[in-house]
Motif scaffolding. Sequence first.
Motif, PDB file in Angstrom:
ATOM      1  N   LEU A   1      22.806   8.083  -6.286  1.00  0.00           N
ATOM      2  CA  LEU A   1      22.039   6.834  -6.215  1.00  0.00           C
ATOM      3  C   LEU A   1      20.597   7.181  -5.879  1.00  0.00           C
ATOM      4  CD1 LEU A   1      22.146   3.695  -6.215  1.00  0.00           C
ATOM      5  CD2 LEU A   1      22.567   3.819  -3.764  1.00  0.00           C
ATOM      6  N   ALA A   2      19.647   6.657  -6.668  1.00  0.00           N
ATOM      7  CA  ALA A   2      18.234   6.941  -6.431  1.00  0.00           C
ATOM      8  C   ALA A   2      17.418   5.682  -6.663  1.00  0.00           C
ATOM      9  CB  ALA A   2      17.755   8.060  -7.361  1.00  0.00           C
ATOM     10  N   ASN A   3      16.298   5.559  -5.933  1.00  0.00           N
ATOM     11  CA  ASN A   3      15.431   4.393  -6.087  1.00  0.00           C
ATOM     12  C   ASN A   3      13.997   4.753  -5.757  1.00  0.00           C
ATOM     13  OD1 ASN A   3      16.431   4.232  -3.096  1.00  0.00           O
ATOM     14  ND2 ASN A   3      14.611   2.923  -3.177  1.00  0.00           N
ATOM     15  N   VAL A   4      13.064   4.048  -6.387  1.00  0.00           N
ATOM     16  CA  VAL A   4      11.636   4.151  -6.091  1.00  0.00           C
ATOM     17  C   VAL A   4      11.088   2.734  -6.045  1.00  0.00           C
ATOM     18  CG1 VAL A   4       9.387   5.011  -6.814  1.00  0.00           C
ATOM     19  CG2 VAL A   4      11.435   6.377  -7.248  1.00  0.00           C
ATOM     20  N   ASP A   5      10.332   2.398  -4.980  1.00  0.00           N
ATOM     21  CA  ASP A   5       9.743   1.073  -4.820  1.00  0.00           C
ATOM     22  C   ASP A   5       8.275   1.227  -4.432  1.00  0.00           C
ATOM     23  OD1 ASP A   5      12.225  -0.967  -4.726  1.00  0.00           O
ATOM     24  OD2 ASP A   5      12.761   0.888  -3.694  1.00  0.00           O
ATOM     25  N   GLY A   6       7.435   0.303  -4.915  1.00  0.00           N
ATOM     26  CA  GLY A   6       6.025   0.317  -4.572  1.00  0.00           C
ATOM     27  C   GLY A   6       5.497  -1.089  -4.398  1.00  0.00           C
ATOM     28  N   ALA A   7       4.399  -1.222  -3.675  1.00  0.00           N
ATOM     29  CA  ALA A   7       3.820  -2.545  -3.447  1.00  0.00           C
ATOM     30  C   ALA A   7       2.320  -2.438  -3.240  1.00  0.00           C
ATOM     31  CB  ALA A   7       4.467  -3.217  -2.233  1.00  0.00           C
TER      32      ALA A   7
ATOM     33  N   GLY B   1       0.785  -1.222   0.000  1.00  0.00           N
ATOM     34  CA  GLY B   1       0.000   0.000   0.000  1.00  0.00           C
ATOM     35  C   GLY B   1       0.815   1.269   0.000  1.00  0.00           C
ATOM     36  N   THR B   2       2.122   1.177  -0.223  1.00  0.00           N
ATOM     37  CA  THR B   2       2.967   2.372  -0.184  1.00  0.00           C
ATOM     38  C   THR B   2       3.835   2.463  -1.430  1.00  0.00           C
ATOM     39  OG1 THR B   2       4.860   1.330   0.915  1.00  0.00           O
ATOM     40  CG2 THR B   2       3.104   2.188   2.327  1.00  0.00           C
ATOM     41  N   ILE B   3       4.275   3.664  -1.719  1.00  0.00           N
ATOM     42  CA  ILE B   3       5.348   3.938  -2.674  1.00  0.00           C
ATOM     43  C   ILE B   3       6.384   4.748  -1.919  1.00  0.00           C
ATOM     44  CG2 ILE B   3       6.014   5.108  -4.802  1.00  0.00           C
ATOM     45  CD1 ILE B   3       3.258   4.607  -5.892  1.00  0.00           C
ATOM     46  N   GLN B   4       7.614   4.286  -1.940  1.00  0.00           N
ATOM     47  CA  GLN B   4       8.655   4.964  -1.183  1.00  0.00           C
ATOM     48  C   GLN B   4       9.942   4.988  -1.999  1.00  0.00           C
ATOM     49  OE1 GLN B   4       9.000   2.543   2.382  1.00  0.00           O
ATOM     50  NE2 GLN B   4      10.530   1.228   1.441  1.00  0.00           N
ATOM     51  N   GLY B   5      10.833   5.870  -1.616  1.00  0.00           N
ATOM     52  CA  GLY B   5      12.087   5.955  -2.346  1.00  0.00           C
ATOM     53  C   GLY B   5      13.077   6.836  -1.626  1.00  0.00           C
ATOM     54  N   SER B   6      14.220   7.025  -2.253  1.00  0.00           N
ATOM     55  CA  SER B   6      15.259   7.888  -1.701  1.00  0.00           C
ATOM     56  C   SER B   6      16.171   8.341  -2.822  1.00  0.00           C
ATOM     57  CB  SER B   6      16.072   7.150  -0.622  1.00  0.00           C
ATOM     58  OG  SER B   6      16.800   6.081  -1.194  1.00  0.00           O
ATOM     59  N   ALA B   7      16.848   9.445  -2.585  1.00  0.00           N
ATOM     60  CA  ALA B   7      17.856   9.961  -3.516  1.00  0.00           C
ATOM     61  C   ALA B   7      19.071  10.353  -2.696  1.00  0.00           C
ATOM     62  CB  ALA B   7      17.312  11.148  -4.295  1.00  0.00           C
ATOM     63  N   PHE B   8      20.217   9.949  -3.139  1.00  0.00           N
ATOM     64  CA  PHE B   8      21.461  10.193  -2.397  1.00  0.00           C
ATOM     65  C   PHE B   8      22.521  10.755  -3.335  1.00  0.00           C
ATOM     66  CE2 PHE B   8      25.726   8.548  -1.519  1.00  0.00           C
ATOM     67  CZ  PHE B   8      25.990   9.173  -0.312  1.00  0.00           C
TER      68      PHE B   8
END
Length: 766
Positions: free
Chosen positions: A254-260, A234-241
Amino acid sequence: MKTIFKLIFLLGIQFLYSQNTLSGTVKDASNESPIANVYVFISELNKGVLTNNEGNYILNIEAKGRLNVQFSHLGYQTVLQSAVVDATNTTVTLDVVLKESTANLNEIVVTHAFENEFKQNTFKTDVVHKDDIQKVGGFTVMDVLNKIPGVDATTTGTLISRPVIRGLSSNRILTLIDGVRFETQQWDDEHGIGVNENGVEKIEVVKGPESLLYGPEAMGGVVNFIQSKPAPVGTIQGSAFTSMSRNNHGWRVLANVDGAKEKLNWGVSALGKLFSDYFINNQTFRVPNTRLSEYGAKAYVGTNQKWGATRLSYTFNQAFFGILDGKDILFGPNGEIINTDIEKEKYPLETEAPFHTVVDHRVISETNFLLGKSKLDAIFSYQNNHRTENEEFALGKILGKKGYKYVDMTLQSLTYNVKWNTPKWGRFSSIAGTQGMFQNNQNNSGAKTVLIPDASIADFGFFAVSKYEHKALNATFGARFDARNLATKTTLGYNYAIPEISRSYNNVSTSLGLAYTIAEDLVLRTSFATGYRSPNLNELTSNGYKLESRRFEIGNANFDKEHNNQFDFSATYEGKNISLETSFFFNRVNNYIYIAPTGNLIANNINPAEMVAEYKFYQSNAELIGGEARLDIHPVGWKWLDFETKFSTLEGKRTDNDSHLPMMTPTKLSNTLYFNCKDFWKLSKNSFNINLASTFDQNKVEANELKTKGYCLVNFGWFTSYKSFDFTLTANNLLDKNYVNHMSRFRPFNISEPGMNIAIGCKKNF
């Protein structure tokens, strides 16, 4: 009426989803208060949720079977619980209490056959997290791995390195990523580990033979890159470094986006690095052509169904590594180093010959089938590694900065790994499995020379391992059979030919490990394991001049396999105020392969008029003995203070003449003070550390190897958070110490390691 029907429909959907549920509450063990944002994760379904503000969670599950459930939260010990969901047990309640953890020793370890908490493992495993690279101001993953006692790195500058575990390196160390053995052209010291932190959550390191579970090339240990977990349902989360390092004017992004969702999870991530040459002597001397540019991306998609879960991922990565081959380095009359590589820029970034180009494509399929009381795991992969090397023209850069293509090779690998977790029988859990690989190495047309021949390799192995649990005792034991067939084609090199060979290698590996927990605080472990590896193509077929190492290397097609027997003992104590780990090992290696100079000069096959040093590969039995220790003092009443000290030592010798083995890690001692500060203004999670890293003299060297003086380095780190931003400031080699690393391939040139390097990093979580 429509509203009533809609309500009935929604209730029906809820009823269907509630047929199989896992729910419960997570509380703090000290005061029984609920803990929010605990990640509750089921590995078999690759699915997880977060607890709410009341510490409650609920997971909808369609599958049936025995499930491993992880409960993890920063600052607490991770807990692993087992839950059985079947036709008679569709609603499972699992309440958990978490204990605070200062030393973070109680990790969930997945490298071994069984998913265990740390204290249940019969083989000692060290764990580092991806964010630790940022906290130590590292350039690559090896900069954090070599902080583990007993682990070091063979380096070629700051950006090319490969692990050394308890004195063993090269193809004796197996690299795993996403559960798959990473296959690239790692047959020479000039080639790095080849893996970066993109899409990785943590890295597990096992010291000692792991051939039982992974087959050939795991005789010295395993470096396992564990993929990131999916986002909570139920979330979409990520980070950028992003980070910048002062010494080599380097940038890392480094960057990523994940969802479920309930049945679907996905993610994408990307990485980029750009580093110039590094400096020594207070930024007065630039070590030429030690630069790197790298970029890559990873994407995955997964689903969980009634039968289990599956995940498909694709990774692309391309890197350009500069090569310092010695031609740009001269020594003045007083022994001073002179850089003859003239550049207009102080921090040159352009890729120029000589350089390596490494391109990787990787496709991995992972599937878990839940079969009632048992389960089946299947991992299949395809890897394509393309390595080229460009060299300067004889007239220098007049004819082009990219030079000419000296080597061009493509390595393709298909691997499979199938494991059946059998139904549990009393106190016994067992796994039976099969693994294999089909590999082809091809020299592409248009290259100047051939270093290793066209070849094919076929591996097949099967194994069985069991675990016995009784109160405080855990035991694992098992056996494995492996067969490897290797065949090369007659290959024409530059002024020489590599003849066709065909070899077969078979091996039986065994393993026994015991872990005994005393009063929940002290864990004693002892193990005996065997491993093996077959000679690599370089050791079997070399017969020519290597431009980068500047020597003529000769292999031996009649080499036997290497195999070893290691005994290991360790003790781990984790108390409220003190944590202590100690370990001792003895490793006997039969048919140890090494390269050494003959003392002769031989005609260079590339330029027959030139006489160059001759080096040959040899075999001899060897013994390695040593140990490690780690002490962490974290007083409960002084939560603002933490002191850690780490120590490691080893000695490697040939048994035929009692001489020392080359490139053995020197004795090391590291002391670090951590200070955790209160929130200040709008800054939270404030902490800083001061580290004194001491490396002792290395006088136990091979007959033709240079000795190395010891040195001490002062390092500093600072960490803080502002809202959703994390900031890091590090200063390594704060006193700008001029020193030579014994494990560096630049040591024959007497080239020092980087001077003072200040790095800043920023991470945005969303």
